[in-house]
Design an enzyme around this catalytic site. Structure first.
Site, PDB file in Angstrom:
ATOM      1  N   THR A   5      47.234  35.983  50.122  1.00 47.65           N
ATOM      2  CA  THR A   5      46.811  37.170  50.077  1.00 47.65           C
ATOM      3  C   THR A   5      47.466  37.860  48.786  1.00 47.65           C
ATOM      4  OG1 THR A   5      46.449  39.233  51.310  1.00 47.65           O
ATOM      5  CG2 THR A   5      48.732  38.322  51.471  1.00 47.65           C
ATOM      6  N   LYS A  38      44.479  43.261  56.242  1.00 46.13           N
ATOM      7  CA  LYS A  38      45.840  43.369  55.988  1.00 46.13           C
ATOM      8  C   LYS A  38      46.630  44.699  55.866  1.00 46.13           C
ATOM      9  CE  LYS A  38      44.817  38.923  54.420  1.00 46.13           C
ATOM     10  NZ  LYS A  38      44.573  38.016  53.071  1.00 46.13           N
ATOM     11  N   GLY A  50      51.215  47.116  54.277  1.00 43.75           N
ATOM     12  CA  GLY A  50      50.317  45.901  54.086  1.00 43.75           C
ATOM     13  C   GLY A  50      51.225  44.778  53.934  1.00 43.75           C
ATOM     14  N   SER A 129      50.405  36.225  46.527  1.00 43.89           N
ATOM     15  CA  SER A 129      50.181  35.034  45.612  1.00 43.89           C
ATOM     16  C   SER A 129      49.627  35.728  44.295  1.00 43.89           C
ATOM     17  CB  SER A 129      49.058  34.158  46.262  1.00 43.89           C
ATOM     18  OG  SER A 129      48.008  34.579  46.657  1.00 43.89           O
ATOM     19  N   SER A 161      41.544  39.076  41.910  1.00 48.85           N
ATOM     20  CA  SER A 161      40.695  37.892  42.629  1.00 48.85           C
ATOM     21  C   SER A 161      39.751  37.313  41.518  1.00 48.85           C
ATOM     22  CB  SER A 161      39.645  38.692  43.294  1.00 48.85           C
ATOM     23  OG  SER A 161      38.710  39.445  42.791  1.00 48.85           O
ATOM     24  N   CYS A 164      43.441  34.679  40.644  1.00 52.26           N
ATOM     25  CA  CYS A 164      44.233  34.036  41.668  1.00 52.26           C
ATOM     26  C   CYS A 164      43.266  33.246  42.899  1.00 52.26           C
ATOM     27  CB  CYS A 164      45.032  34.896  42.269  1.00 52.26           C
ATOM     28  SG  CYS A 164      45.963  34.192  43.815  1.00 52.26           S
TER      29      CYS A 164
END
Length: 176
Positions: A5, A38, A50, A129, A161, A164
């Site tokens: 995440t 999240k 978060g 991450s 996005s 990663c």
């Protein structure tokens, strides 16, 4: 660094937004869910959190944090310090693999299982991450554009996005 995440918090002009992607990853190469949420609102919608890391651990941590917020009347810093102390001392809790960003109208904090409560120097912080990618993008956007905090948070996760593999573009944004 925890895989699975990315969470970013951005503060500007008396507003704060926290954004998170929706990917839940199982092991190294399986995506179980694309649209997990999240980001949560706590304490009468006055605090945003978060979380990144193991899903079960993050949920446990967020529930404990909510209890501390209630116990200390919504005082974010006090609740964070008390949670970190308890987390660090408890043998079972110490094994939790999660990080938490918490923010209210005045402060943003990162809380870790090592007993750390960190208030970032900048108006931007990210975990997970893709955290370094999202933070770099958010800092650039924060200091070089007139975008709103919501737009900065969303765009920084969109950028993360694309880099990663543990971050996707199913983004949730909450603001105070």
């Amino acid at each position: 660094m925890f895989k699975g995440t990315t969470i970013v918090a951005v503060r500007r002009d008396n507003k704060v937004s926290i954004a998170g992607d929706g990917q839940v990853t199982f092991g190294e190469n399986t995506i179980l869910k694309h649209g997990a949420k999240k980001i949560r609102r706590l304490y009468n919608d006055e605090v945003l959190i978060g979380f990144a890391g193991s899903v079960a651990d993050a949920l446990t941590l967020s529930e404990m944090f909510e209890e501390k917020l209630e116990q200390y009347g919504g005082n974010l810093k006090r609740a964070a310090v008390e949670l970190a102390q308890e987390w660090r001392k408890d043998k079972v809790l110490k094994k939790l693999e999660a990080l938490l960003i918490a923010a209210d109208k005045n402060v943003t904090l990162v809380i870790s299982g090592n007993g750390e409560v960190i208030e970032p120097d900048n108006d931007v912080i990210a975990i997970g991450s893709g955290g370094n990618f999202a933070m770099s993008a958010a800092l650039a956007l924060r200091y070089n554009t007139n975008l709103s905090v919501e737009e900065i948070a969303r765009k920084s996760l969109e950028i993360a996005s694309q880099i990663c593999v543990y971050t996707n573009d199913h983004i949730t944004v909450e603001s105070l």
